[in-house]
Design an enzyme around this catalytic site. Structure first.
Site, PDB file in Angstrom:
ATOM      1  CG  PHE A 139      -1.840   1.233   1.204  1.00  0.00           C
ATOM      2  CD1 PHE A 139      -3.003   1.229   0.432  1.00  0.00           C
ATOM      3  CD2 PHE A 139      -1.517   2.387   1.905  1.00  0.00           C
ATOM      4  CE1 PHE A 139      -3.831   2.346   0.388  1.00  0.00           C
ATOM      5  CE2 PHE A 139      -2.336   3.510   1.861  1.00  0.00           C
ATOM      6  CZ  PHE A 139      -3.493   3.486   1.102  1.00  0.00           C
ATOM      7  CG  ASP A 224       5.512   3.654   2.007  1.00  0.00           C
ATOM      8  OD1 ASP A 224       5.490   4.228   3.112  1.00  0.00           O
ATOM      9  OD2 ASP A 224       4.499   3.546   1.282  1.00  0.00           O
ATOM     10  CE  LYS A 253      -1.017   5.403   8.044  1.00  0.00           C
ATOM     11  NZ  LYS A 253      -0.706   5.123   6.639  1.00  0.00           N
TER      12      LYS A 253
END
Ligand SMILES: *Cc1c(COP(=O)(O)O)cnc(C)c1O
Length: 396
Positions: A139, A224, A253
């Site tokens: 993702f 990532d 995040k």
């Protein structure tokens, strides 16, 4: 007298219906707890999907943000601002990478990484070098290029045509990866733990083989670390315990504990942008970068990397011992409890009514990403609530 419509009802008629939300309206938080509109308390073991690592309403972040709000909020990247440069220096020190571009979220950090890799490929290896290889079940975000890199055909198909120049292969199959790498490959983009894919840790051996493969073919390794970074797995960045160094890394995040921020870090070698080739209005603004500086200070001052490792071990071993849990995957405080049957949605519902926030990240897997400040007692409490939910979930 007519009843006032609820927030859920108003949401249903005002918000684009892209989220299947859980049936609660949260109004307040403190530490590892959040409270709904009726005053009901929940132990938050999701932390807004690995975002609120310092817990809710952290005083140090709030104070720093409040101070910056009264000083300077926004001027754009036409000018220098001090918090942005300070944060870049801090991230350089912690990561060993050389340069930072600040974006607004995970997807725009990954867009930056993809564009940077393409620019690097074009400049150093020629116009035909632009392809990004990533993994199935990965993702990387919801914008079109990040979606093109996201190895989930179902999510991709509904938005075709996607940007070209992306290819996906199965994880842990180094031969399949070697097969698709060629003169057209600019970079390989990878999560060290596939978060949205179901909390699937990528093995250290595979990561190291991948690094060697990238070196051999002069391809950039893009990690990532949007979900796994900033202490989530027990080291500042997830790659640091796998002994591989990326050429490009992305963060988002937890970096500002809930304020929107993204970052794309690169080595000097990969830093291929020239003036005017990439930019953003909001990215790296004084408020979010001040928040992030406070986050990094708090993690260090409170030894939260060590707490993450200790509480992660505790949580993993308690969850593993529960009947109905067949396996616990992940690292640090990024864990997936794999159930013995595909009933994660039911168990998650039961957890909610028992006052525990987690999420069913796959049909058989419940994700735990609690704040890094979680205490030993809170871990015990979370596991006992989860244990009760497993029993309730099995009766449904
Ligand atoms: C959350 C996430 C993203 C996307 O971040 P947004 O801020 O939602 O755009 C990208 N990559 C990974 C690994 C993520 O977990």
């Amino acid at each position: 007298m007519t009843d006032q419509p609820t927030i859920a009802e108003r949401e249903a008629s005002s918000i684009l219906q892209t989220y299947g939300r859980y049936p609660l309206t949260l109004v307040r938080g403190e530490g590892c707890r959040v409270y709904d509109e009726t005053g009901q308390e929940y132990l938050d073991c999701l932390a807004g999907i690995a975002v609120a690592s310092l817990g809710h309403a952290n005083a140090a972040v709030a104070a720093r943000v409040a101070r910056q709000m009264t000083k300077l909020v926004h001027v754009s990247n036409l000018y220098y601002t001090q918090p942005q440069v300070e944060l870049a220096e801090r991230l350089k020190d912690l990561s060993g990478l050389d340069r930072v571009f600040f974006a607004n979220c995970g997807a725009t950090a990954n867009e930056t990484a993809i564009k940077l890799a393409r620019r690097w490929g074009q400049k150093t290896r020629g116009a035909e070098c632009y392809e990004i290889v990533s993994l199935l079940d990965s993702f990387h975000g919801r914008t079109l290029a990040a979606l093109a890199a996201t190895g989930q055909p179902k999510k991709q198909a509904i938005f075709e045509p996607l940007p070209t120049g992306f290819v996906q292969v199965a994880a842990h199959d180094i031969d399949a990866l070697a097969e698709v790498i060629g003169p057209q490959t600019a970079g390989v983009m990878i999560e060290t733990i596939q978060g949205e894919g179901g909390v699937i840790p990528i093995e250290k051996g595979y990561m190291q083989e991948l690094r060697e493969l990238c070196d051999r073919h002069d391809v950039l390794l893009i990690i990532d670390d949007i979900q796994a970074g900033i202490g989530r797995t027990g080291t500042w960045f997830s790659w640091q315990q796998l002994e591989v160094d990326p050429d490009i890394a992305t963060l988002a995040k937890a970096l500002a504990n809930g304020l929107p921020i993204g970052a794309c870090l690169s080595t000097e070698r990969a830093a291929a942008f020239d003036y005017g080739e990439h930019g953003t209005t909001f990215g790296g603004g004084p408020v979010v970068t001040s928040a992030a500086l406070a986050v990094l200070e708090e993690i260090e001052a409170r030894d939260l990397l060590e707490n993450c490792r200790n509480r992660g071990r505790q949580l993993a071993s308690l969850l593993t011992a529960l009947p109905g849990v067949s396996e616990v995957r992940g690292r640090g405080l990024m864990l997936g409890a794999v159930l013995d049957s595909p009933r994660a949605a039911e168990v998650n519902r039961a957890a909610l009514s028992n006052g525990l926030l987690v999420n069913n990240v796959a049909a058989d897997t419940v994700r735990f990403t609690p704040p890094l400040i979680i205490t030993e007692e809170e871990v015990n409490e979370a596991v006992s609530k989860f244990s009760a939910s497993l029993q309730a979930g099995s009766e449904w």
